[in-house]
Design a protein around this motif. Structure first.
Motif, PDB file in Angstrom:
ATOM      1  N   ARG A  49      28.212  47.627  42.992  1.00 38.19           N
ATOM      2  CA  ARG A  49      29.053  46.680  42.257  1.00 38.19           C
ATOM      3  C   ARG A  49      30.498  47.056  42.538  1.00 38.19           C
ATOM      4  O   ARG A  49      30.873  48.217  42.461  1.00 38.19           O
ATOM      5  CB  ARG A  49      28.720  46.755  40.773  1.00 38.19           C
ATOM      6  N   LEU A  50      31.272  46.060  42.906  1.00 36.83           N
ATOM      7  CA  LEU A  50      32.598  46.297  43.450  1.00 36.83           C
ATOM      8  C   LEU A  50      33.647  45.636  42.570  1.00 36.83           C
ATOM      9  O   LEU A  50      33.496  44.491  42.182  1.00 36.83           O
ATOM     10  CB  LEU A  50      32.625  45.677  44.858  1.00 36.83           C
ATOM     11  N   ASP A  51      34.684  46.387  42.262  1.00 37.00           N
ATOM     12  CA  ASP A  51      35.766  45.853  41.433  1.00 37.00           C
ATOM     13  C   ASP A  51      37.076  46.182  42.136  1.00 37.00           C
ATOM     14  O   ASP A  51      37.271  47.315  42.581  1.00 37.00           O
ATOM     15  CB  ASP A  51      35.690  46.527  40.046  1.00 37.00           C
ATOM     16  N   HIS A  52      37.933  45.183  42.276  1.00 37.02           N
ATOM     17  CA  HIS A  52      39.205  45.416  42.957  1.00 37.02           C
ATOM     18  C   HIS A  52      40.371  45.449  41.979  1.00 37.02           C
ATOM     19  O   HIS A  52      40.477  44.608  41.109  1.00 37.02           O
ATOM     20  CB  HIS A  52      39.492  44.298  43.973  1.00 37.02           C
TER      21      HIS A  52
ATOM     22  N   ASP B  61      22.138  52.931  40.622  1.00 38.62           N
ATOM     23  CA  ASP B  61      23.292  52.056  40.376  1.00 38.62           C
ATOM     24  C   ASP B  61      24.495  52.686  41.062  1.00 38.62           C
ATOM     25  O   ASP B  61      24.588  53.922  41.154  1.00 38.62           O
ATOM     26  CB  ASP B  61      23.544  51.937  38.863  1.00 38.62           C
ATOM     27  N   TYR B  62      25.381  51.841  41.545  1.00 42.50           N
ATOM     28  CA  TYR B  62      26.567  52.373  42.211  1.00 42.50           C
ATOM     29  C   TYR B  62      27.747  51.441  41.954  1.00 42.50           C
ATOM     30  O   TYR B  62      27.639  50.229  42.158  1.00 42.50           O
ATOM     31  CB  TYR B  62      26.324  52.513  43.722  1.00 42.50           C
ATOM     32  N   VAL B  63      28.822  52.012  41.487  1.00 43.08           N
ATOM     33  CA  VAL B  63      30.008  51.216  41.141  1.00 43.08           C
ATOM     34  C   VAL B  63      31.211  51.740  41.918  1.00 43.08           C
ATOM     35  O   VAL B  63      31.403  52.952  42.032  1.00 43.08           O
ATOM     36  CB  VAL B  63      30.300  51.317  39.621  1.00 43.08           C
ATOM     37  N   ILE B  64      31.991  50.829  42.466  1.00 41.72           N
ATOM     38  CA  ILE B  64      33.238  51.210  43.141  1.00 41.72           C
ATOM     39  C   ILE B  64      34.377  50.397  42.551  1.00 41.72           C
ATOM     40  O   ILE B  64      34.298  49.168  42.474  1.00 41.72           O
ATOM     41  CB  ILE B  64      33.164  50.932  44.661  1.00 41.72           C
ATOM     42  N   VAL B  65      35.403  51.090  42.100  1.00 38.24           N
ATOM     43  CA  VAL B  65      36.632  50.404  41.686  1.00 38.24           C
ATOM     44  C   VAL B  65      37.704  50.805  42.688  1.00 38.24           C
ATOM     45  O   VAL B  65      38.061  51.983  42.798  1.00 38.24           O
ATOM     46  CB  VAL B  65      37.053  50.788  40.258  1.00 38.24           C
ATOM     47  N   GLU B  66      38.187  49.846  43.422  1.00 45.29           N
ATOM     48  CA  GLU B  66      39.003  50.114  44.605  1.00 45.29           C
ATOM     49  C   GLU B  66      40.360  49.447  44.464  1.00 45.29           C
ATOM     50  O   GLU B  66      40.450  48.325  43.964  1.00 45.29           O
ATOM     51  CB  GLU B  66      38.260  49.523  45.815  1.00 45.29           C
ATOM     52  N   ASP B  67      41.389  50.141  44.899  1.00 50.18           N
ATOM     53  CA  ASP B  67      42.700  49.508  44.986  1.00 50.18           C
ATOM     54  C   ASP B  67      43.240  49.702  46.388  1.00 50.18           C
ATOM     55  O   ASP B  67      43.642  50.810  46.755  1.00 50.18           O
ATOM     56  CB  ASP B  67      43.658  50.115  43.944  1.00 50.18           C
ATOM     57  N   GLY B  68      43.217  48.634  47.139  1.00 52.06           N
ATOM     58  CA  GLY B  68      43.717  48.677  48.512  1.00 52.06           C
ATOM     59  C   GLY B  68      44.996  47.884  48.661  1.00 52.06           C
ATOM     60  O   GLY B  68      45.276  47.357  49.738  1.00 52.06           O
ATOM     61  N   GLY B  69      45.756  47.762  47.567  1.00 50.72           N
ATOM     62  CA  GLY B  69      46.964  46.954  47.634  1.00 50.72           C
ATOM     63  C   GLY B  69      46.602  45.487  47.784  1.00 50.72           C
ATOM     64  O   GLY B  69      45.519  45.057  47.379  1.00 50.72           O
ATOM     65  N   VAL B  70      47.511  44.732  48.358  1.00 49.75           N
ATOM     66  CA  VAL B  70      47.256  43.306  48.561  1.00 49.75           C
ATOM     67  C   VAL B  70      46.223  43.143  49.679  1.00 49.75           C
ATOM     68  O   VAL B  70      46.338  43.777  50.729  1.00 49.75           O
ATOM     69  CB  VAL B  70      48.570  42.581  48.915  1.00 49.75           C
ATOM     70  N   LEU B  71      45.205  42.324  49.436  1.00 50.15           N
ATOM     71  CA  LEU B  71      44.127  42.171  50.410  1.00 50.15           C
ATOM     72  C   LEU B  71      44.379  40.928  51.263  1.00 50.15           C
ATOM     73  O   LEU B  71      44.577  39.834  50.737  1.00 50.15           O
ATOM     74  CB  LEU B  71      42.784  42.051  49.704  1.00 50.15           C
TER      75      LEU B  71
END
Lengths: 401, 278, 794
Positions: free
Chosen positions: C724-727, C660-670
């Motif tokens: 699994r990706l969360d922004h 399992d792999y989870v990424i919670v990412e904050d790249g500002g406004v997309l």
């Protein structure tokens, strides 16, 4: 050069090409179909995948001349293809491409999977696409796109074709020669003559001392006194004749030898030409032959040493010979040969060398000097002994992987 | 990189191919699907003067059952076997091996005879066919001879093929209904050459076990009577009797001097045994 | 969340195409039909191919290069290249030692694969035939292959005139002695392997000379064509105006295509010498053995913490294997110096010391690869933080939460003076921990696995400075300092929009995303926006695409140029509507007043085709604007992400499977969330390569040992899971739209998260791995070493 006739994207084409021209370069350079990309040229990355007789094949390791009469379909030939059109829509929707370099080969493989897979099983799709590398997308969009197309088609009751469209046996693309006189043997000579013979190493004034990267040891006994054995080791020509593939290129003097050794690792052949220096120590009955040689063809060089030490046994009536062979390889052969396989070759070298020394000392002549190409040259009896000897070999390390 | 120039010949039949091979000097290579030789040519590791293309020869693409064995022409591809385009006498064992060789696009051209002739210790058929007890017919102008798989591979990239000789057919004996088959390989990624192979054919009712430890750096270890791995006796409880220490010692004797490599080989073999028993 | 003032048509009509739209890409169709144009696809009349004779040895003196008489006209060596200067990439940092990289070797060769001679023939195959006839007489010298031994006295020297092998040593220290009394102190040596960036397309060059324009044209698979031009100009001694660099479709960059190549200089010289176009394409073997490498770091690191897991300080000595030469423009020191500036990570760090060494070895030059030093830094820091957690008896996630910079502290200046712009780092970690279900994994671990494998969970977090500009780069003193980024915007007579930018796209989808920015500003249909990039003759100067800067910088420039263009159109429109400009608005591609509107297309038609209808006093600049942009602060945006992985480790075979792999990412406004997701997925795949597969090993003679893709393993579809990706979407306070750079981030955290998960799985066995990649061999070796250690001595 020869005229090659085949069908590309449903069009009969003829073009002159060398036998060494692979199918990818053929469609790119002769037909300007540049959608087929070369990513590795050794069959791993999959960027060059095309349809050959309707199923995927690597165009980088398939030579155009071998595809006489075949049907080739490149990405350009799939413009109107129904499955590929569906895939293109899915690829763009799922963001299945970024730089797009792998995409033509990926679509060709994906199309084949869409036809063959019974259902949109994610694992099966991933395994099925494993021969196509993508460095940009992480495959997420690609897998989703292929999944969605398979699902849609099965939902429309389009049945899978497990074997692709293939009904006949043998390599795809081959054996379809259609030109009249197909049974005629065609021989095409190489475009250029062989390159100049290998130059001997120009000058080796000083032997840089070296630490061998790999060392193999061996031990055997002979029913001769250490003095006799030591004398034999002093006869450099005799020692060389025991080393498979070795030859002297000039009359030897006691300290310095000019020669070559031809070795073969499967289809790879190399001839290392160079010099060797002989060191002997009568006090402890030991010696060392250290050499350096170049193989011009592969731009590879090797440094090697044979160390021996003679130990009296049976009250000096017999001798135990402790041998060690160390070597370092540089250049293309070092970079490309899998080190483990080279060690296996070196192990065979020392086994044959020891066997030949043993025979020579025992009064029988060594096996005919030939390439060092392994045990196929050695009699069955000798092979059995070598197999036993193997168990005593140790290289310094098997190599981390 | 592009290959050094080579000549190319596509003989009309096997006899003609053998004749060309016989008259030629050492720098001739036979090519079929080219999936092993192609990369080496492209890297200029191999620079033959002449390639003899046998991929089109009908004689090498025939498959027939002869009594208790299946005889496959050398130019049958991995995909032919994977897809079931040929009959099977191994109760699916060969199909399973074929489907996991490299990648589909490679399997569509790569041939069983070519893979064996290349004699890469990490290649699947080298180990799998040894375990299945296959034999090969080697053919030259002088005639034919039959060699058992365990005698065919003699070292890394080194087979028993003599000058002028090619692999003509592969003879696979029918696997008895009572035999158990296990084939496990360890690859770091799908389609990669194996770093360890365990291939086992165990028949508890006949008390026989053919065991192969493959993908070591030299010829695979073939044990045609591997009772020693099972405490001296092959029986229905062979899975529980498998002795890792014996396998470890065999590997050490075969020159696999690195403990981690031996550990991986032993465990791959253990899994193959377990798979057979499952 | 957005800065509304920047959005003249925010959320208005035309929505679905502007900032925030998941728009399919405009560039896809040609690439999917095999109609992309990569360098190798360029066909010019009379073009010939080049193959190079390269050094087979890592270190040797050149005694002679023998060329057969019949090929004298087709083979060129350094002796022929009169007037061509070596590549020099100097850093202004004090103590930096200069290396000169001759474009063809002179005197010595210092790496395997170094260019020695250039051979030209009608085809590549024939050029290689000629190359094979050239004999090199080389005197082998001891190779410097181990960066740590290279620092020892008595080591062989890569550049004799230096007296040692150190390009640059740096030292940064704040209050470190105050950490020494901390109750928890953990020390380790941690390292990352040397890698090859391996875009599917290698480098490639086509050079030709246009006598009409008196101009050299170089087509090159390059990320920064304007910088390439500057470098070429310096090496060839030609005015920049006489050089045009064009970068066509590029098959992936990742940093590999961000340097000036000796091959580019060679081919430029050759086409002028020979009078016909010449081409060289990097093949895979050249890429793996002879080109740029990356990532080889070694850390000797000590972390100090209190019993509650709060960090007291970090003390580190970092060594980076920089290879033989300093590459243009980034230099040999960027990587190690960056280590020192970013090692404290996203954490509150009261004390810190870091010494770094950029060491020269007989290997390929090291280049900034996706994430640059951050991947190694994150690996070292996050691995050792897990050991702090173990010492403190805390969950690894909890240690992070106690130390991360908190949202109320933003913007935050950290101990190395990095200015974190915005974000909620703890929230990213909390979401990742919740999503990966730490509790569930722990319960599963207690139960054990039927198949004998061991389960482990690992986390990692980073923040990443992107689009950093003048204030940061002026300090490096390297040949390239980014200033304002410019864009040109032109309305065509039929109402289309042409945009010219000096950055370049090699998979990032800028033909789509920058069109979305223009749509946001002007309302022009994305289908009618054309991007022109990668051509020095057609675009404003730019340092190009690197450092996750293009959307921040070029996006800002496009927005600025379009805003100005929109103003001009609005004034013309107002006059056509006979309104006061103050009362008309530009919306949805038209200028609208109280009782009517006039479209941009009509305005363009008027300007170009019916100027007689324009009122007096119109802006003579018309409908073409070049304008520049810099964020309000150019110290960079800080995107960040928390990664969490669950792995299964097979102690028998050493195999690691990512469950399992989870990424919670904050790249500002997309700007385009689909494209951002793609960047993260792709970065993850490369990070998995770093973690588990990719390694370029060398032997003691400096010979590279992975020379095909059968030896250098790139992750394939079965090696990369779908994460699994969360922004989160915290705008940057300083940039247009609040965007942040995100191109590299995906590749930074995976090696650390995966290694932590593997170590979590193996901790009960007393086994830990502190080296990437984590191969089956290394896992088994570590387990066996541990069991050997525990075996009672006989």
């Amino acid at each position: 050069m020869s005229m090659i006739e085949l069908t590309v994207n449903q069009r009969a084409v003829q073009a002159v090409a060398e036998p060494r021209t692979n199918l990818a370069d053929f469609v790119r350079d002769k037909l300007d179909l540049t959608g087929t990309h070369l990513g590795c040229e050794h069959g791993v990355c999959g960027a060059c995948t095309v349809l050959l007789d309707g199923v995927p094949a690597r165009s980088c390791i398939t030579y155009a001349v071998a595809c006489e009469g075949a049907e080739v379909t490149t990405i350009e030939g799939l413009d109107e293809d129904a499955v590929t059109s569906e895939l293109r829509a899915a690829f763009t929707r799922e963001h299945a491409l970024q730089c797009g370099y792998c995409t033509p080969g990926m679509l060709v493989s994906a199309r084949d999977l869409v036809l063959r897979l019974p259902e949109a099983d994610e694992r099966a799709i991933r395994v099925g696409l494993s021969g196509n590398l993508c460095r940009c997308t992480g495959y997420v969009g690609i897998v989703r796109a292929v999944q969605s197309v398979i699902e849609a088609r099965r939902a429309r009751d389009i049945a899978p074709e497990p074997g692709g469209e293939r009904k006949i046996l043998g390599p795809v693309g081959s054996g379809r020669t259609v030109r009249t006189g197909a049974d005629k043997a065609e021989r095409i000579s190489p475009a250029s003559s062989k390159q100049a013979s290998t130059e001997a190493l120009s000058s080796v004034d000083a032997f840089p001392d070296f630490t061998p990267a790999a060392v193999l040891t061996q031990q055997f006994s002979v029913a001769h006194s250490p003095e006799q054995v030591f004398a034999m080791f002093g006869d450099i020509a005799a020692v060389a004749s025991c080393l498979p593939g070795a030859s002297l290129t000039a009359p030897p003097n006691p300290e310095r030898v000019e020669g070559a050794i031809r070795v073969r690792l499967g289809p790879i052949a190399a001839t290392f030409s160079g010099l060797a220096r002989v060191e002997r120590n009568a006090a402890d009955m030991s010696g060392r032959i250290v050499g350096i040689g170049n193989d011009q063809r592969s731009r590879s060089s090797t440094q090697g040493e044979i160390r021996y030490r003679l130990v009296p046994i049976e009250q000096g009536a017999a001798t135990r010979v402790d041998l060690s062979i160390g070597y370092t390889l540089t250049g293309m052969l070092a970079q490309v040969g899998r080190p483990g396989l080279v060690r296996d070759l070196a192990a065979r070298l020392i086994a044959e060398f020891a066997a030949n020394l043993d025979r020579r000392l025992s009064g029988t002549s060594p096996a005919a000097p030939a390439d060092l190409s392994g045990m196929s040259l050695v009699s069955g009896l000798l092979r059995a002994r070598i197999t036993r000897w193997f168990t005593r070999f140790s290289s310094r390390k098997d190599g981390a992987a | 990189m592009k290959p050094a120039p080579f000549g190319y010949e596509r003989p009309r039949d096997l006899q003609a191919a053998l004749a060309v091979l016989a008259e030629a000097d050492a720098s001739v290579k036979i090519i079929a699907g080219g999936q092993s030789l192609g990369p080496m040519l492209n890297l200029r590791l191999v620079e033959p003067e002449l390639l003899i293309d046998i991929a089109g020869l009908a004689e090498l693409k025939q498959v027939e059952r002869q009594g208790d064995e299946l005889v496959l022409g050398a130019c049958v591809t991995h995909a032919d076997i994977e897809d079931g385009r040929i009959p099977d006498v191994t109760r699916g064992a060969m199909q399973g091996v074929a489907g996991n060789i490299a990648y589909r696009a490679v399997r569509n051209r790569g041939t069983i005879g070519g893979s064996l002739s290349h004699a890469d210790p990490a290649a699947d058929w080298v180990s799998a066919l040894s375990a299945l007890g296959a034999k090969l017919t080697l053919r030259s102008l002088a005639g034919s001879r039959i060699v058992a798989m365990e005698d065919f591979i003699v070292g890394a990239l080194e087979s028993a093929l003599r000058a002028g000789e090619i692999v003509k057919t592969v003879h696979v004996p029918a696997m008895p209904a009572s035999a158990h088959w296990g084939y496990v390989k360890s690859c770091r990624k799908t389609g990669e050459f194996a770093h360890a192979i365990g291939a086992v054919m165990i028949d508890p009712s006949a008390a026989t076990a053919r065991i192969v430890i493959g993908a070591i750096d030299s010829a695979p270890i073939v044990m045609t009577d591997a009772a020693e791995l099972f405490g001296g006796r092959v029986a229905g409880d062979y899975k529980d009797r498998f002795d890792s220490r014996v396998a470890e010692a065999i590997l050490a004797r075969a020159g696999v001097s690195d403990a981690a490599h031996r550990h991986i080989h032993v465990n791959v073999l253990k899994r193959a045994v377990r798979e057979a028993a499952a | 969340m957005r800065n509304e003032r920047d959005f003249p048509s925010a959320d208005g009509a035309g929505a679905g195409q502007g900032v925030g739209a998941r728009l399919p890409r405009k560039e896809d169709d040609r690439l999917m039909r095999g109609r992309g144009q990569f360098v190798a696809d360029i066909r010019l009349a009379g073009m010939q191919d080049v193959a190079f004779v390269r050094s087979p040895l890592a270190h040797a003196r050149i005694r002679a290069i023998e060329v057969p008489e019949r090929y004298r006209a087709s083979v060129f060596t350094a002796a022929d290249l009169a007037g061509v200067r070596p590549i020099r990439a100097v850093s202004g940092l004090p103590g930096f030692k200069i290396s000169e990289q001759p474009v063809l070797a002179t005197g010595k060769v210092r790496q395997v694969g170094e260019l020695v001679a250039m051979c030209v023939a009608p085809t590549r195959a024939e050029a290689e035939d000629i190359a094979a006839t050239v004999t090199l007489d080389l005197e082998e010298l001891p190779a410097v292959h181990d960066m740590r031994k290279a620092r020892e006295p008595g080591s062989a020297l890569v550049h004799e005139e230096w007296g040692d092998n150190v390009f640059l040593e740096t030292n940064f220290e704040v209050d470190i002695s105050r950490a020494f009394d901390a109750p928890i102190k953990v020390s380790r040596e941690i390292s990352t392997a040397r890698q090859c960036m391996s875009p599917l397309e290698g480098r490639g060059v086509v050079a030709t000379f246009d006598h009409r324009l008196d101009q050299l044209t170089l087509y090159s698979a390059a990320q920064m064509p304007h910088i390439t031009r500057s470098g070429l100009s310096e090496c060839l001694g030609m005015e920049q105006g006489r050089i045009r660099v064009v970068s066509p479709d590029v098959g992936g960059g990742f940093g590999h295509k961000g340097i000036l190549l000796p091959e580019e200089v060679c081919l430029s010289w050759l086409t002028m010498r020979r009078g016909h176009p010449v081409r060289w394409t990097e093949d895979r073997r050249e890429h793996l053995t002879a080109s740029s490498n990356c990532r080889e770091h070694h850390y000797r690191i000590t972390v100090y913490a209190d019993r509650d897991g709060r960090l007291r300080g970090i003390d580190c000595e970092a060594t980076v294997d920089s290879g033989a030469y300093s590459s243009y423009p980034f230099s040999a020191c960027l990587e190690a110096a960056q280590v020192a500036s970013i090692l404290p990570g996203p954490y509150l760090m009261p004390a810190y010391r870091c010494r770094t060494f950029s060491v020269a070895t007989n290997k390929c030059p090291i280049l900034p690869y996706r994430g640059v030093a951050r991947t190694g830094v994150c690996f070292a820091l996050e691995l050792i933080l897990d050991l702090v957690a173990a010492e403190a008896g805390l969950e690894p996630g909890e240690v992070r939460l106690r130390n991360l910079v908190r949202p109320e502290q933003m913007p935050f200046d950290n101990i190395t003076k990095k200015h974190f712009d915005s974000g909620d780092y703890p929230e990213a970690m909390r979401r990742a921990l919740a999503s990966i279900d730490i509790g569930g994994v722990r319960a599963r671990q207690r139960k054990g696995e039927i198949d004998g494998r061991r389960i482990g969970v690992g986390v990692s977090i980073y923040c990443e400075q992107a689009a950093h500009g003048t204030s940061v780069y002026s300090g490096w003193g390297i040949p390239m300092v980014p200033g304002h980024e410019q864009a040109s915007a032109r309305l065509t007579p039929d109402g289309g929009l042409e945009l010219r930018v000096g950055v370049h796209s090699h998979g990032q989808g800028m033909e789509t995303t920058l069109a979305q920015v223009a749509h946001e500003m002007l309302g022009v249909d994305v289908a009618k926006v054309r991007l022109i990039l990668g051509d020095t003759a057609m675009t404003p100067y730019s340092t190009g695409t690197w450092g996750s800067r293009s959307m921040v910088m070029a996006g800002g420039a496009v927005a600025t140029a379009c805003r100005e263009l929109g103003e001009r159109a609005r004034h013309i429109g107002a006059k056509l509507l006979q309104h006061d400009p103050a009362v008309v608005v530009l919306q949805d591609g038209a200028v609208r007043g109280f009782n009517g509107s006039v479209t941009l297309k009509e305005i363009a038609h008027t300007w170009y085709r019916r100027p007689q209808d324009l009122p007096t006093g119109v802006d003579p600049g018309g409908l073409e604007v070049t304008s520049g942009y810099k964020p309000q602060r150019d110290s960079g945006t800080f995107s960040y992400a928390a990664h969490a992985a669950v792995v299964a480790v097979d102690p028998d075979l050493g195999e690691v499977e990512i469950l399992d792999y989870v990424i919670v990412e904050d790249g500002g406004v997309l700007v385009n969330p689909m494209v951002v997701d793609g960047q993260i997925y792709g970065g993850l795949a490369q990070g998995i390569g770093t973690a588990l597969y990719e390694e370029m090993p060398f032997d003691a003679a400096g010979q590279p040992l992975a020379t095909t893709l059968a030896d250098y393993l790139l992750p394939g579809p079965t090696e990369v899971p779908a994460p699994r990706l969360d922004h989160m979407e915290t705008p940057s306070p300083y940039t247009q739209f609040g965007v942040k750079g995100i191109g590299e981030g995906g590749a930074i955290a995976p090696p650390a998260a995966i290694a932590n998960a593997v170590n979590d799985a193996l901790r009960p066995l007393g086994v830990e791995l502190m080296q990437s990649p984590i191969t089956p061999y290394r896992v088994v070796e570590a387990i066996l070493a541990r069991s050997d250690a525990e075996r009672p001595v006989a």
